[in-house]
Design an enzyme around this catalytic site. Sequence first.
Site, PDB file in Angstrom:
ATOM      1  N   LYS A  75       0.806  -1.224   0.000  1.00 14.25           N
ATOM      2  CA  LYS A  75       0.000   0.000   0.000  1.00 14.25           C
ATOM      3  C   LYS A  75       0.837   1.272   0.000  1.00 14.25           C
ATOM      4  O   LYS A  75       0.425   2.286  -0.566  1.00 14.25           O
ATOM      5  CB  LYS A  75      -1.005   0.005   1.146  1.00 14.25           C
ATOM      6  CG  LYS A  75      -0.461  -0.195   2.531  1.00 14.25           C
ATOM      7  CD  LYS A  75      -1.609  -0.296   3.552  1.00 14.25           C
ATOM      8  CE  LYS A  75      -1.084  -0.548   4.954  1.00 14.25           C
ATOM      9  NZ  LYS A  75      -0.507  -1.895   5.105  1.00 14.25           N
TER      10      LYS A  75
ATOM     11  N   ASN B 164      -1.251   6.919   6.550  1.00 11.19           N
ATOM     12  CA  ASN B 164      -0.394   5.954   7.249  1.00 11.19           C
ATOM     13  C   ASN B 164       1.036   5.981   6.719  1.00 11.19           C
ATOM     14  O   ASN B 164       1.877   5.216   7.156  1.00 11.19           O
ATOM     15  CB  ASN B 164      -0.979   4.535   7.103  1.00 11.19           C
ATOM     16  CG  ASN B 164      -0.354   3.534   8.036  1.00 11.19           C
ATOM     17  OD1 ASN B 164      -0.239   3.772   9.232  1.00 11.19           O
ATOM     18  ND2 ASN B 164       0.075   2.393   7.498  1.00 11.19           N
TER      19      ASN B 164
ATOM     20  N   HIS C  57      -1.105  -8.628  12.072  1.00 15.97           N
ATOM     21  CA  HIS C  57      -1.757  -7.954  13.210  1.00 15.97           C
ATOM     22  C   HIS C  57      -2.697  -8.878  13.987  1.00 15.97           C
ATOM     23  O   HIS C  57      -3.720  -8.419  14.514  1.00 15.97           O
ATOM     24  CB  HIS C  57      -2.543  -6.728  12.724  1.00 15.97           C
ATOM     25  CG  HIS C  57      -1.719  -5.730  11.990  1.00 15.97           C
ATOM     26  ND1 HIS C  57      -0.581  -5.163  12.518  1.00 15.97           N
ATOM     27  CD2 HIS C  57      -1.844  -5.210  10.729  1.00 15.97           C
ATOM     28  CE1 HIS C  57      -0.062  -4.322  11.634  1.00 15.97           C
ATOM     29  NE2 HIS C  57      -0.792  -4.347  10.550  1.00 15.97           N
TER      30      HIS C  57
END
Length: 440
Positions: A119, A142, A187
Amino acid sequence: MDRWKGIENVVVVGLGITGLSVVKHLLTLDKDIEVRVIDTRNNPPGKEQLDSDVELHTASWNTDWLFAADLVVINPGVALATPEVQQVIKKGIPVVGDIELFAWAATAPVIAITGSNGKSTVTDLAGALAQDSGVKVGVGGNIGVPALDLLIEPCDLYVLELSSFQLETTSNLNLIAAAFLNLSEDHMDRYDGMASYRDAKLRIFANAKYLVVNKDDRDTYPDNIGSNQSLISFGLESGQFTIVSIDGVDWLSNGAHTILPVSDLCLVGKHNVANVLTVLALLECAGIDYKKALPTLKTYNGLTHRCQVVADNRNIQWVNDSKATNVASTLAALSGLDICGTLYLLVGGVGKGADFSELAPELAKLKVKLYCYGKDGDQLMPLHASATRWNNIDEIIEAIAPSLEEGDMVMLSPACASLDQYKNFMARGDAFTQLAKQYA
């Protein structure tokens, strides 16, 4: 609609770069709002930069402040499952993140990107091509600049990288186009399983006009599509934006329209070809004439430390992928490498208890020589018959440089953290880059 109606007391949870951007944004609003900050760390980063009029509580939670708030803005590093945050939610106090505040304020069109891998490259490249197509663009989220800081200067377009953590606290972000690149395990300390992780990622599509999905990864498809939404796909073998072969030459294409030969790209690896297809899809959806920026696309060599070609001499490529601090990242780098010579692959560092065995099948497909170094280099030795053990990167480069031939590639994609020998992965990548330029 004035989303600030009735909000007089805002508590920001978590300081640092994002927290400071939130406080700064709140203080610039033409509203009568009291802003206070909670950070459970003893000496939170950014403390010295905080406006002197803003109260700061450190080293613990302050539930009195939380329960008196009309709005709580939490840092993406703070899980919604945190007991104190759950108490706030149960009391009916809205809990949002910085991206939600950005959504309330942004007036220009917004593109957003999420996914387990790639990303940052897609976000950066989309911004670069938009800019060189004549669009004033703000790139962040981010990656790099916090989203709220992008609002300081007016833009024609915003391009945001969004993590699953940021999306969890975002409900009203209207997007001209959104992309979900891929889904792989990550995560799991924040989610109770892959389904929950995927659901967080899928929130990016909630208020998007065009939904850009990966034809090769069905998990990126939304479960439902609204009547005012359109699905656009990218993929290496099929999709609206894909690769077509004409007279033995592979082309980037948009439907029946060819754009650029794949061989014209500086980026390394098929995963980066997929990233380029995503960028083209997003810009098309946003109405941007990316053909004006094709020269930029030809010369773009990626983000620093992410599959970046740092030297290319005598048709020998040196690739810095120091950001590959885990197995999944190195697998992505190796997948679909197109080299006519030998791959000299450097792996090692701090393994963090990882299972490296997944790398073996991918290495078996390649003409590769494996160089293992660092604290956990021994654990990487069984991955390939060619593996040899070394102390550090310097020794490896000095040894292999004389034997390199045209068509070879030297790649640092360690699958490990760097802290046994370097301050961080950036320092490791910089060291490799310096050696590459010395020996290339």
